[in-house]
Scaffold this motif. Structure first.
Motif, PDB file in Angstrom:
ATOM      1  N   ASP A   1       2.784   6.090  -8.797  1.00 56.21           N
ATOM      2  CA  ASP A   1       1.481   6.009  -9.474  1.00 56.21           C
ATOM      3  C   ASP A   1       1.431   4.963 -10.578  1.00 56.21           C
ATOM      4  O   ASP A   1       0.346   4.623 -11.061  1.00 56.21           O
ATOM      5  CB  ASP A   1       1.098   7.375 -10.064  1.00 56.21           C
ATOM      6  CG  ASP A   1       0.769   8.398  -8.999  1.00 56.21           C
ATOM      7  OD1 ASP A   1       0.384   7.990  -7.884  1.00 56.21           O
ATOM      8  OD2 ASP A   1       0.893   9.612  -9.273  1.00 56.21           O
TER       9      ASP A   1
ATOM     10  N   LYS B   1       0.840  -1.204   0.000  1.00 53.61           N
ATOM     11  CA  LYS B   1       0.000   0.000   0.000  1.00 53.61           C
ATOM     12  C   LYS B   1       0.876   1.256   0.000  1.00 53.61           C
ATOM     13  O   LYS B   1       0.604   2.211  -0.728  1.00 53.61           O
ATOM     14  CB  LYS B   1      -0.929   0.003   1.214  1.00 53.61           C
ATOM     15  CG  LYS B   1      -2.059  -0.983   1.111  1.00 53.61           C
ATOM     16  CD  LYS B   1      -2.959  -0.896   2.335  1.00 53.61           C
ATOM     17  CE  LYS B   1      -4.134  -1.826   2.220  1.00 53.61           C
ATOM     18  NZ  LYS B   1      -5.064  -1.689   3.355  1.00 53.61           N
TER      19      LYS B   1
ATOM     20  N   LYS C   1      -2.939  -0.132  -7.703  1.00 51.38           N
ATOM     21  CA  LYS C   1      -3.392   0.164  -6.342  1.00 51.38           C
ATOM     22  C   LYS C   1      -3.831  -1.123  -5.647  1.00 51.38           C
ATOM     23  O   LYS C   1      -4.331  -2.056  -6.274  1.00 51.38           O
ATOM     24  CB  LYS C   1      -4.537   1.163  -6.359  1.00 51.38           C
ATOM     25  CG  LYS C   1      -4.152   2.521  -6.902  1.00 51.38           C
ATOM     26  CD  LYS C   1      -3.145   3.191  -6.007  1.00 51.38           C
ATOM     27  CE  LYS C   1      -2.770   4.569  -6.542  1.00 51.38           C
ATOM     28  NZ  LYS C   1      -1.491   5.023  -6.069  1.00 51.38           N
TER      29      LYS C   1
ATOM     30  N   THR D   1       2.450   1.901  -3.449  1.00 49.59           N
ATOM     31  CA  THR D   1       1.546   2.498  -4.440  1.00 49.59           C
ATOM     32  C   THR D   1       1.283   3.973  -4.160  1.00 49.59           C
ATOM     33  O   THR D   1       0.968   4.715  -5.077  1.00 49.59           O
ATOM     34  CB  THR D   1       0.206   1.734  -4.530  1.00 49.59           C
ATOM     35  OG1 THR D   1      -0.509   1.865  -3.303  1.00 49.59           O
ATOM     36  CG2 THR D   1       0.424   0.281  -4.869  1.00 49.59           C
ATOM     37  N   SER D   2       1.447   4.383  -2.921  1.00 50.37           N
ATOM     38  CA  SER D   2       1.274   5.811  -2.608  1.00 50.37           C
ATOM     39  C   SER D   2       2.481   6.627  -3.071  1.00 50.37           C
ATOM     40  O   SER D   2       2.393   7.841  -3.201  1.00 50.37           O
ATOM     41  CB  SER D   2       1.052   6.009  -1.104  1.00 50.37           C
ATOM     42  OG  SER D   2       2.261   5.872  -0.373  1.00 50.37           O
ATOM     43  N   GLN D   3       3.584   5.954  -3.328  1.00 54.57           N
ATOM     44  CA  GLN D   3       4.809   6.620  -3.753  1.00 54.57           C
ATOM     45  C   GLN D   3       5.045   6.520  -5.258  1.00 54.57           C
ATOM     46  O   GLN D   3       5.868   7.245  -5.812  1.00 54.57           O
ATOM     47  CB  GLN D   3       6.019   6.015  -3.022  1.00 54.57           C
ATOM     48  CG  GLN D   3       5.915   6.037  -1.515  1.00 54.57           C
ATOM     49  CD  GLN D   3       5.812   7.442  -0.965  1.00 54.57           C
ATOM     50  OE1 GLN D   3       6.692   8.263  -1.166  1.00 54.57           O
ATOM     51  NE2 GLN D   3       4.710   7.731  -0.276  1.00 54.57           N
TER      52      GLN D   3
END
Length: 142
Positions: A71, A64, A75, A67-69
């Protein structure tokens, strides 16, 4: 390598594999017994269960975060799961060793995309860092 520690927890064990473990905050307070496969009664908890639970949760969190770092990574869906299968047995030299198989499941997401996110998770997960080169860890997208 330096680590900027943000959290520390202590756990105390008594009696070894047939004993008791408790964290300093009391969140974990468990009797331990070896599994039947290792000659125990299997009626309590064992260190491999705790390790499998910790690795599965941490690795899912690491994916998680990845995926925040980035794109470009798929996700992690809310219903994603990681199953950590921890094995223990005698080593060929002496003592005992561990193996880990991580099963990653992102319902409805392309397998190749899940694999990229799974690979990125290993770059972040502290369990993956700790085990790298020390025990066999395989990752399977299911």
């Amino acid at each position: 390598m330096s680590i900027d520690v943000k959290y520390t927890i202590a756990a105390t064990a008594t009696g070894g594999r047939e004993g008791h473990v408790k964290t300093e905050d009391g969140a974990i307070d468990l009797d331990l017994t070896p599994p039947k496969a290792l000659g125990g009664s299997g009626t309590g908890h064992n260190p491999e269960q705790l390790f499998a639970s910790g690795y599965a949760a941490c690795y899912l969190g690491a994916m998680k975060f990845a995926t925040s770092q980035d794109d470009s990574l798929a996700k992690v869906p809310d219903d994603a799961t990681v199953t950590a299968k921890v094995g223990i047995g005698p080593r060929s030299d002496k003592g005992f060793g561990l193996t880990v198989e991580l099963e990653v499941h992102f319902p409805g997401v392309d397998t190749a995309e899940v694999q990229k996110t799974a690979d990125a998770g290993h770059e972040i997960c502290p369990y993956s860092h700790a085990t790298k080169g020390n025990i066999s860890v395989t990752t399977k997208v299911v």
